[in-house]
Design a protein around this motif. Sequence first.
Motif, PDB file in Angstrom:
ATOM      1  N   GLY A  67       0.779  -1.232   0.000  1.00  0.00           N
ATOM      2  CA  GLY A  67       0.000   0.000   0.000  1.00  0.00           C
ATOM      3  C   GLY A  67       0.806   1.274   0.000  1.00  0.00           C
ATOM      4  N   VAL A  68       2.110   1.188  -0.153  1.00  0.00           N
ATOM      5  CA  VAL A  68       2.968   2.380  -0.123  1.00  0.00           C
ATOM      6  C   VAL A  68       2.954   3.063  -1.492  1.00  0.00           C
ATOM      7  CG1 VAL A  68       5.367   3.168   0.056  1.00  0.00           C
ATOM      8  CG2 VAL A  68       4.459   1.552   1.722  1.00  0.00           C
ATOM      9  N   VAL A  69       2.832   4.382  -1.461  1.00  0.00           N
ATOM     10  CA  VAL A  69       2.939   5.185  -2.675  1.00  0.00           C
ATOM     11  C   VAL A  69       4.061   6.200  -2.467  1.00  0.00           C
ATOM     12  CG1 VAL A  69       1.798   6.835  -4.201  1.00  0.00           C
ATOM     13  CG2 VAL A  69       0.502   4.922  -3.257  1.00  0.00           C
ATOM     14  N   VAL A  70       5.020   6.196  -3.379  1.00  0.00           N
ATOM     15  CA  VAL A  70       6.106   7.171  -3.376  1.00  0.00           C
ATOM     16  C   VAL A  70       6.014   7.874  -4.719  1.00  0.00           C
ATOM     17  CG1 VAL A  70       8.594   7.521  -3.359  1.00  0.00           C
ATOM     18  CG2 VAL A  70       7.575   5.769  -1.887  1.00  0.00           C
ATOM     19  N   GLY A  71       5.681   9.159  -4.685  1.00  0.00           N
ATOM     20  CA  GLY A  71       5.487   9.799  -5.971  1.00  0.00           C
ATOM     21  C   GLY A  71       5.468  11.303  -5.944  1.00  0.00           C
ATOM     22  N   LEU A  72       4.850  11.839  -6.972  1.00  0.00           N
ATOM     23  CA  LEU A  72       4.779  13.277  -7.183  1.00  0.00           C
ATOM     24  C   LEU A  72       3.657  13.868  -6.351  1.00  0.00           C
ATOM     25  CD1 LEU A  72       4.932  13.217 -11.092  1.00  0.00           C
ATOM     26  CD2 LEU A  72       6.835  13.121  -9.482  1.00  0.00           C
ATOM     27  N   LYS A  73       3.872  15.087  -5.889  1.00  0.00           N
ATOM     28  CA  LYS A  73       2.819  15.823  -5.193  1.00  0.00           C
ATOM     29  C   LYS A  73       1.934  16.534  -6.215  1.00  0.00           C
ATOM     30  CE  LYS A  73       2.231  19.224  -1.509  1.00  0.00           C
ATOM     31  NZ  LYS A  73       2.965  20.146  -0.632  1.00  0.00           N
ATOM     32  N   ASN A  74       2.561  17.060  -7.260  1.00  0.00           N
ATOM     33  CA  ASN A  74       1.863  17.740  -8.347  1.00  0.00           C
ATOM     34  C   ASN A  74       2.390  17.213  -9.670  1.00  0.00           C
ATOM     35  OD1 ASN A  74       0.545  19.632  -6.552  1.00  0.00           O
ATOM     36  ND2 ASN A  74       2.533  20.646  -6.376  1.00  0.00           N
ATOM     37  N   VAL A  75       1.506  16.985 -10.613  1.00  0.00           N
ATOM     38  CA  VAL A  75       1.922  16.489 -11.924  1.00  0.00           C
ATOM     39  C   VAL A  75       2.812  17.503 -12.634  1.00  0.00           C
ATOM     40  CG1 VAL A  75       1.091  15.675 -14.166  1.00  0.00           C
ATOM     41  CG2 VAL A  75      -0.174  15.112 -12.102  1.00  0.00           C
ATOM     42  N   SER A  76       2.590  18.780 -12.365  1.00  0.00           N
ATOM     43  CA  SER A  76       3.380  19.821 -13.017  1.00  0.00           C
ATOM     44  C   SER A  76       4.810  19.912 -12.473  1.00  0.00           C
ATOM     45  CB  SER A  76       2.689  21.179 -12.866  1.00  0.00           C
ATOM     46  OG  SER A  76       2.576  21.512 -11.498  1.00  0.00           O
ATOM     47  N   GLU A  77       5.091  19.254 -11.356  1.00  0.00           N
ATOM     48  CA  GLU A  77       6.424  19.254 -10.748  1.00  0.00           C
ATOM     49  C   GLU A  77       6.921  17.807 -10.650  1.00  0.00           C
ATOM     50  OE1 GLU A  77       8.657  20.980  -6.759  1.00  0.00           O
ATOM     51  OE2 GLU A  77       6.494  20.782  -6.749  1.00  0.00           O
ATOM     52  N   PRO A  78       7.578  17.313 -11.704  1.00  0.00           N
ATOM     53  CA  PRO A  78       7.982  15.900 -11.734  1.00  0.00           C
ATOM     54  C   PRO A  78       9.213  15.604 -10.879  1.00  0.00           C
ATOM     55  CG  PRO A  78       8.684  16.968 -13.741  1.00  0.00           C
ATOM     56  CD  PRO A  78       7.945  17.996 -12.936  1.00  0.00           C
ATOM     57  N   ILE A  79       9.050  15.778  -9.559  1.00  0.00           N
ATOM     58  CA  ILE A  79      10.131  15.495  -8.616  1.00  0.00           C
ATOM     59  C   ILE A  79       9.550  14.668  -7.476  1.00  0.00           C
ATOM     60  CG2 ILE A  79      11.873  16.461  -7.085  1.00  0.00           C
ATOM     61  CD1 ILE A  79      11.728  19.026  -8.779  1.00  0.00           C
ATOM     62  N   ALA A  80      10.150  13.503  -7.238  1.00  0.00           N
ATOM     63  CA  ALA A  80       9.686  12.596  -6.191  1.00  0.00           C
ATOM     64  C   ALA A  80      10.669  12.618  -5.019  1.00  0.00           C
ATOM     65  CB  ALA A  80       9.543  11.190  -6.751  1.00  0.00           C
ATOM     66  N   PRO A  81      10.296  12.020  -3.899  1.00  0.00           N
ATOM     67  CA  PRO A  81      11.162  12.018  -2.714  1.00  0.00           C
ATOM     68  C   PRO A  81      12.508  11.332  -2.931  1.00  0.00           C
ATOM     69  CG  PRO A  81       8.932  11.394  -2.140  1.00  0.00           C
ATOM     70  CD  PRO A  81       8.991  11.424  -3.628  1.00  0.00           C
ATOM     71  N   VAL A  82      13.481  11.789  -2.136  1.00  0.00           N
ATOM     72  CA  VAL A  82      14.811  11.187  -2.078  1.00  0.00           C
ATOM     73  C   VAL A  82      14.966  10.634  -0.667  1.00  0.00           C
ATOM     74  CG1 VAL A  82      17.289  11.624  -2.194  1.00  0.00           C
ATOM     75  CG2 VAL A  82      15.738  12.784  -3.781  1.00  0.00           C
ATOM     76  N   PHE A  83      15.293   9.352  -0.567  1.00  0.00           N
ATOM     77  CA  PHE A  83      15.398   8.674   0.724  1.00  0.00           C
ATOM     78  C   PHE A  83      16.851   8.418   1.059  1.00  0.00           C
ATOM     79  CE2 PHE A  83      11.278   7.749  -0.966  1.00  0.00           C
ATOM     80  CZ  PHE A  83      10.432   7.695   0.132  1.00  0.00           C
TER      81      PHE A  83
END
Length: 177
Positions: A99-115
């Motif tokens: 059930g984990v989702v790691v992704g974009l907050k906004n489609v217009s800003e294609p940057i996802a988290p860095v762990f």
Amino acid sequence: MFDNIKADLRAHGGDWGAQGFWALLVYRFGRWRYGVRPALLRKLLSFVYKVLFKFVQILTGIELPCEVEIGKNFVIDHFGGIVISGYARFGDDCRIRNGVVVGLKNVSEPIAPVFGNNVDIGTGAKVLGNIRIGNNVVIGANAVVLIDVPDDSVAVGVPATVKARKHNEQLQYPESA
């Protein structure tokens, strides 16, 4: 590629049947094919990768595109409902659950988290946007993380609040009666 596959199998307890291992096997193949020459062979292997990726996605419910950067000892504990953006990056010794989702907050800003390293992501957690998750972090079940989480912290709640993690802190499970 084969050293990474051996390490992935060890990280999954030697269980060939672990769906997380299957997803990582296809992921490793997808990364490996980028270096194949000549280009015609690489295109054929790209087609094979896309078929395998879709097969694993449908069968296990795990979406782990080969564009994601992952470190050593990456473990997918349980299968189902896992979606990871191709823009995400993971350090060493990270663990995710179903059930984990790691992704974009906004489609217009294609940057996802860095762990960072040694990050444990609980069941149902959502980690979104241009944020950094530090080293030795625990993200609680069903947490929605939209802000940076510093090293040695715990993020819990909706939206997530961040608390310092004690160095000797371990998860305690009640003994069954």
